[in-house]
Design a protein around this motif. Structure first.
Motif, PDB file in Angstrom:
ATOM      1  N   TRP A  32       0.824  -1.204   0.000  1.00 23.70           N
ATOM      2  CA  TRP A  32       0.000   0.000   0.000  1.00 23.70           C
ATOM      3  C   TRP A  32       0.862   1.260   0.000  1.00 23.70           C
ATOM      4  CZ3 TRP A  32      -3.538  -1.593   4.697  1.00 23.70           C
ATOM      5  CH2 TRP A  32      -4.212  -2.767   4.370  1.00 23.70           C
ATOM      6  N   ARG A  33       1.908   1.251   0.813  1.00 25.01           N
ATOM      7  CA  ARG A  33       2.739   2.459   0.914  1.00 25.01           C
ATOM      8  C   ARG A  33       3.439   2.742  -0.411  1.00 25.01           C
ATOM      9  NH1 ARG A  33       3.892   0.219   5.975  1.00 25.01           N
ATOM     10  NH2 ARG A  33       5.948  -0.524   5.324  1.00 25.01           N
ATOM     11  N   VAL A  34       3.876   1.680  -1.095  1.00 27.27           N
ATOM     12  CA  VAL A  34       4.515   1.887  -2.394  1.00 27.27           C
ATOM     13  C   VAL A  34       3.521   2.484  -3.388  1.00 27.27           C
ATOM     14  CG1 VAL A  34       5.581   0.736  -4.374  1.00 27.27           C
ATOM     15  CG2 VAL A  34       6.223   0.070  -2.063  1.00 27.27           C
ATOM     16  N   ILE A  35       2.310   1.950  -3.406  1.00 30.66           N
ATOM     17  CA  ILE A  35       1.286   2.478  -4.317  1.00 30.66           C
ATOM     18  C   ILE A  35       0.989   3.937  -3.991  1.00 30.66           C
ATOM     19  CG2 ILE A  35      -1.126   2.308  -5.009  1.00 30.66           C
ATOM     20  CD1 ILE A  35      -0.985  -0.673  -4.694  1.00 30.66           C
ATOM     21  N   ALA A  36       0.814   4.237  -2.711  1.00 30.52           N
ATOM     22  CA  ALA A  36       0.423   5.589  -2.325  1.00 30.52           C
ATOM     23  C   ALA A  36       1.529   6.594  -2.637  1.00 30.52           C
ATOM     24  CB  ALA A  36       0.090   5.637  -0.833  1.00 30.52           C
ATOM     25  N   ARG A  37       2.790   6.181  -2.472  1.00 35.22           N
ATOM     26  CA  ARG A  37       3.899   7.123  -2.645  1.00 35.22           C
ATOM     27  C   ARG A  37       4.351   7.213  -4.100  1.00 35.22           C
ATOM     28  NH1 ARG A  37       8.630   5.090  -1.672  1.00 35.22           N
ATOM     29  NH2 ARG A  37       7.746   3.877   0.027  1.00 35.22           N
ATOM     30  N   ASP A  38       4.493   6.054  -4.783  1.00 30.03           N
ATOM     31  CA  ASP A  38       5.122   6.044  -6.098  1.00 30.03           C
ATOM     32  C   ASP A  38       4.194   5.629  -7.230  1.00 30.03           C
ATOM     33  OD1 ASP A  38       7.510   6.699  -4.784  1.00 30.03           O
ATOM     34  OD2 ASP A  38       7.938   4.579  -4.384  1.00 30.03           O
ATOM     35  N   GLY A  39       3.002   5.174  -6.899  1.00 22.26           N
ATOM     36  CA  GLY A  39       2.089   4.751  -7.947  1.00 22.26           C
ATOM     37  C   GLY A  39       2.131   3.251  -8.177  1.00 22.26           C
ATOM     38  N   VAL A  40       1.082   2.759  -8.786  1.00 26.48           N
ATOM     39  CA  VAL A  40       0.908   1.324  -8.934  1.00 26.48           C
ATOM     40  C   VAL A  40       1.933   0.722  -9.887  1.00 26.48           C
ATOM     41  CG1 VAL A  40      -0.730   1.448 -10.846  1.00 26.48           C
ATOM     42  CG2 VAL A  40      -0.839  -0.453  -9.246  1.00 26.48           C
ATOM     43  N   ALA A  41       2.494   1.537 -10.766  1.00 29.31           N
ATOM     44  CA  ALA A  41       3.472   1.032 -11.731  1.00 29.31           C
ATOM     45  C   ALA A  41       4.799   0.678 -11.071  1.00 29.31           C
ATOM     46  CB  ALA A  41       3.688   2.049 -12.853  1.00 29.31           C
ATOM     47  N   GLU A  42       4.999   1.095  -9.840  1.00 31.69           N
ATOM     48  CA  GLU A  42       6.281   0.872  -9.164  1.00 31.69           C
ATOM     49  C   GLU A  42       6.294  -0.381  -8.299  1.00 31.69           C
ATOM     50  OE1 GLU A  42       9.125   2.596  -9.646  1.00 31.69           O
ATOM     51  OE2 GLU A  42       7.970   3.538 -11.254  1.00 31.69           O
ATOM     52  N   HIS A  94      -7.887   9.185   1.469  1.00 32.51           N
ATOM     53  CA  HIS A  94      -7.417   9.419   0.105  1.00 32.51           C
ATOM     54  C   HIS A  94      -6.423   8.338  -0.307  1.00 32.51           C
ATOM     55  CE1 HIS A  94      -5.472  11.353  -3.341  1.00 32.51           C
ATOM     56  NE2 HIS A  94      -6.527  12.134  -3.428  1.00 32.51           N
ATOM     57  N   ILE A  95      -5.524   8.013   0.600  1.00 28.78           N
ATOM     58  CA  ILE A  95      -4.567   6.938   0.330  1.00 28.78           C
ATOM     59  C   ILE A  95      -5.302   5.618   0.112  1.00 28.78           C
ATOM     60  CG2 ILE A  95      -2.745   5.558   1.391  1.00 28.78           C
ATOM     61  CD1 ILE A  95      -1.720   8.106   2.708  1.00 28.78           C
ATOM     62  N   GLU A  96      -6.236   5.339   1.009  1.00 28.73           N
ATOM     63  CA  GLU A  96      -6.992   4.093   0.898  1.00 28.73           C
ATOM     64  C   GLU A  96      -7.742   4.003  -0.431  1.00 28.73           C
ATOM     65  OE1 GLU A  96      -9.196   2.401   4.501  1.00 28.73           O
ATOM     66  OE2 GLU A  96     -10.828   3.125   3.240  1.00 28.73           O
ATOM     67  N   SER A  97      -8.376   5.077  -0.828  1.00 30.73           N
ATOM     68  CA  SER A  97      -9.106   5.076  -2.095  1.00 30.73           C
ATOM     69  C   SER A  97      -8.169   4.938  -3.283  1.00 30.73           C
ATOM     70  CB  SER A  97      -9.923   6.370  -2.225  1.00 30.73           C
ATOM     71  OG  SER A  97     -10.906   6.443  -1.217  1.00 30.73           O
ATOM     72  N   SER A  98      -7.018   5.586  -3.200  1.00 31.93           N
ATOM     73  CA  SER A  98      -6.041   5.459  -4.283  1.00 31.93           C
ATOM     74  C   SER A  98      -5.625   4.011  -4.468  1.00 31.93           C
ATOM     75  CB  SER A  98      -4.801   6.312  -3.983  1.00 31.93           C
ATOM     76  OG  SER A  98      -5.129   7.665  -3.852  1.00 31.93           O
ATOM     77  N   ILE A  99      -5.406   3.324  -3.355  1.00 31.37           N
ATOM     78  CA  ILE A  99      -4.997   1.925  -3.423  1.00 31.37           C
ATOM     79  C   ILE A  99      -6.107   1.088  -4.056  1.00 31.37           C
ATOM     80  CG2 ILE A  99      -4.431  -0.074  -2.017  1.00 31.37           C
ATOM     81  CD1 ILE A  99      -3.249   2.016   0.022  1.00 31.37           C
ATOM     82  N   MET A 100      -7.327   1.284  -3.585  1.00 33.33           N
ATOM     83  CA  MET A 100      -8.434   0.521  -4.164  1.00 33.33           C
ATOM     84  C   MET A 100      -8.579   0.814  -5.648  1.00 33.33           C
ATOM     85  SD  MET A 100     -11.535   0.372  -1.483  1.00 33.33           S
ATOM     86  CE  MET A 100     -11.343   0.340   0.282  1.00 33.33           C
ATOM     87  N   PHE A 101      -8.422   2.067  -5.984  1.00 31.51           N
ATOM     88  CA  PHE A 101      -8.572   2.477  -7.370  1.00 31.51           C
ATOM     89  C   PHE A 101      -7.481   1.868  -8.245  1.00 31.51           C
ATOM     90  CE2 PHE A 101      -8.780   5.638 -10.794  1.00 31.51           C
ATOM     91  CZ  PHE A 101     -10.139   5.667 -10.981  1.00 31.51           C
ATOM     92  N   ALA A 102      -6.265   1.860  -7.734  1.00 35.53           N
ATOM     93  CA  ALA A 102      -5.155   1.275  -8.485  1.00 35.53           C
ATOM     94  C   ALA A 102      -5.406  -0.215  -8.722  1.00 35.53           C
ATOM     95  CB  ALA A 102      -3.848   1.487  -7.727  1.00 35.53           C
ATOM     96  N   PHE A 103      -5.861  -0.912  -7.695  1.00 42.71           N
ATOM     97  CA  PHE A 103      -6.151  -2.334  -7.846  1.00 42.71           C
ATOM     98  C   PHE A 103      -7.305  -2.548  -8.818  1.00 42.71           C
ATOM     99  CE2 PHE A 103      -3.962  -3.173  -3.665  1.00 42.71           C
ATOM    100  CZ  PHE A 103      -2.989  -3.978  -4.216  1.00 42.71           C
ATOM    101  N   LEU A 104      -8.259  -1.634  -8.796  1.00 44.63           N
ATOM    102  CA  LEU A 104      -9.379  -1.748  -9.723  1.00 44.63           C
ATOM    103  C   LEU A 104      -8.890  -1.685 -11.169  1.00 44.63           C
ATOM    104  CD1 LEU A 104     -12.374  -1.996 -10.114  1.00 44.63           C
ATOM    105  CD2 LEU A 104     -12.613   0.442  -9.686  1.00 44.63           C
ATOM    106  N   ALA A 105      -7.956  -0.789 -11.433  1.00 42.90           N
ATOM    107  CA  ALA A 105      -7.407  -0.682 -12.787  1.00 42.90           C
ATOM    108  C   ALA A 105      -6.623  -1.940 -13.155  1.00 42.90           C
ATOM    109  CB  ALA A 105      -6.511   0.554 -12.899  1.00 42.90           C
ATOM    110  N   LEU A 106      -5.856  -2.471 -12.204  1.00 42.12           N
ATOM    111  CA  LEU A 106      -5.153  -3.728 -12.472  1.00 42.12           C
ATOM    112  C   LEU A 106      -6.158  -4.842 -12.746  1.00 42.12           C
ATOM    113  CD1 LEU A 106      -2.154  -3.887  -9.951  1.00 42.12           C
ATOM    114  CD2 LEU A 106      -2.153  -3.274 -12.372  1.00 42.12           C
ATOM    115  N   GLY A 107      -7.274  -4.800 -12.057  1.00 45.37           N
ATOM    116  CA  GLY A 107      -8.293  -5.827 -12.212  1.00 45.37           C
ATOM    117  C   GLY A 107      -8.904  -5.858 -13.599  1.00 45.37           C
ATOM    118  N   LEU A 108      -8.830  -4.733 -14.321  1.00 45.67           N
ATOM    119  CA  LEU A 108      -9.360  -4.711 -15.684  1.00 45.67           C
ATOM    120  C   LEU A 108      -8.608  -5.689 -16.579  1.00 45.67           C
ATOM    121  CD1 LEU A 108      -9.997  -0.897 -16.295  1.00 45.67           C
ATOM    122  CD2 LEU A 108     -11.624  -2.682 -15.672  1.00 45.67           C
ATOM    123  N   GLY A 109      -7.372  -6.004 -16.248  1.00 42.86           N
ATOM    124  CA  GLY A 109      -6.592  -6.942 -17.050  1.00 42.86           C
ATOM    125  C   GLY A 109      -6.214  -8.191 -16.273  1.00 42.86           C
TER     126      GLY A 109
END
Lengths: 187, 187
Positions: free
Chosen positions: A19-29, A100-115
């Motif tokens: 979660w901390r990596v996603i919140a700080r650097d984005g899901v691509a990291e 905001h951090i929590e939602s960002s994480i959920m949102f990032a996973f949601l985008a990963l879930g598309l594929g």
DNA sequence: CCGATTATCGCACGATCGTGTTATCAAGGA
DNA sequence: TCCTTGATAACACGATCGTGCGATAATCGG
């Protein structure tokens, strides 16, 4: 008997590093190595608790949903019924730093879930749970036929959340918008 | 003079390959090589039109937004005012196969934008444009104070879109929900 | 036909990826 | 005290990543 650690607790600790990596650097990291560095453990240790990267991500995705669900379930806000409903829904939206951090994480996973069908399945459970919450609140707030109210409330809440995450709305504007909608429903 | 190709057109062609990779395999599968293979060009040729991967992604993100915006702007649906508004908004949501792909791409870029300020900036322009569209439609559909109507309409449309993308709602259910909301606004 | 210039390819480089494997460490029962 | 066994680290492997670079093909003014 050798040293034994609580596997469940360690897996939670590692998921929080994700979660901390996603919140700080984005899901691509996200990678085994970045998560290992963030957690303070070696990548080999990480492998001891998650066989594959996908298993780690699935667990981190499930846990952020479970944590939020449990937190909201335990809420018992003061005030009138109308105020309680507003307080509960506010906890599901990115209106403060932590949410905001929590939602960002959920949102990032949601985008990963598309594929990724495995992640997508977890996400659907989350949306079902949030709909159930909206349905529960709608039943309390307005008389008769709560399903239609719940569906729209669910859409409004998630739409406003997306708009805050994207920087289109300020948290304050989204909160005001939610309040205005709830006022209409209650009044 | 040597052979000269239309750089703008070639960049569009390559951006469309990015879209196809996202739609088929997910945003995590984007790389110079996968996009090159999808487009039928070599990775070296790709580099001739985009200096870096980030530049390619930014262009692909901007273009999918520009394409959708222009398509919606050119729409001139038949029917009553109420029917026209419904037709225009339906074009912004993942209600058929083509729009589903388009929304998935936008959504994937939105998630990438959470960790990439350059992409985030492009995304904000998109949301502003969609809000302006909602404002324009709200002005036509209801009398007086269109801003409040537009904000909520925007949230409903994007919330329903997310629910369809996540597999929580069927396209038909989302369309019905949008129609019900527009009926309330118009009636 | 030739030279100048652009397009395109193919490959090499170093970095990083996910994932095994192996060795060392630590701790509690015999 | 030693031995068993889980915890952890460290490293190797092949694959793939983004990117740079040199060679070749294609094209048109001269």
């Amino acid at each position: 008997m050798p040293k034994v650690v609580d596997h469940t607790e360690r897996r939670r600790e590692l998921a929080e590093a994700v979660w901390r990596v996603i919140a700080r650097d984005g899901v691509a990291e996200i990678s085994i190595r970045t998560v290992a560095a963030e957690s303070g453990w070696s990548s080999g240790a990480l492998r001891h608790y998650f066989a594959t990267r996908d298993e780690l991500l699935a667990f981190a995705s499930e846990l952020v949903i479970a944590r939020a669900t449990e937190r909201i379930r335990r809420l018992d806000p003061p005030g009138s019924l109308r105020e309680q409903v507003g307080a509960v829904l506010a906890q599901t939206m990115p209106l403060d730093a932590e949410r905001h951090i929590e939602s960002s994480i959920m949102f990032a996973f949601l985008a990963l879930g598309l594929g990724d069908p495995a992640l997508a399945r977890v996400q659907r459970l989350h949306f079902s749970g949030m709909y159930d919450l909206c349905l529960h609140l709608a039943r309390q707030l307005v008389p008769g036929g709560p399903e239609a109210v719940a569906r729209r409330l669910h859409a409004v809440v998630d739409g406003l959340s997306v708009h805050v995450l994207a920087g289109h709305l300020s948290p304050e504007a989204a909160a005001a918008e939610l309040d205005a909608y709830l006022d209409e429903l209650a009044g």
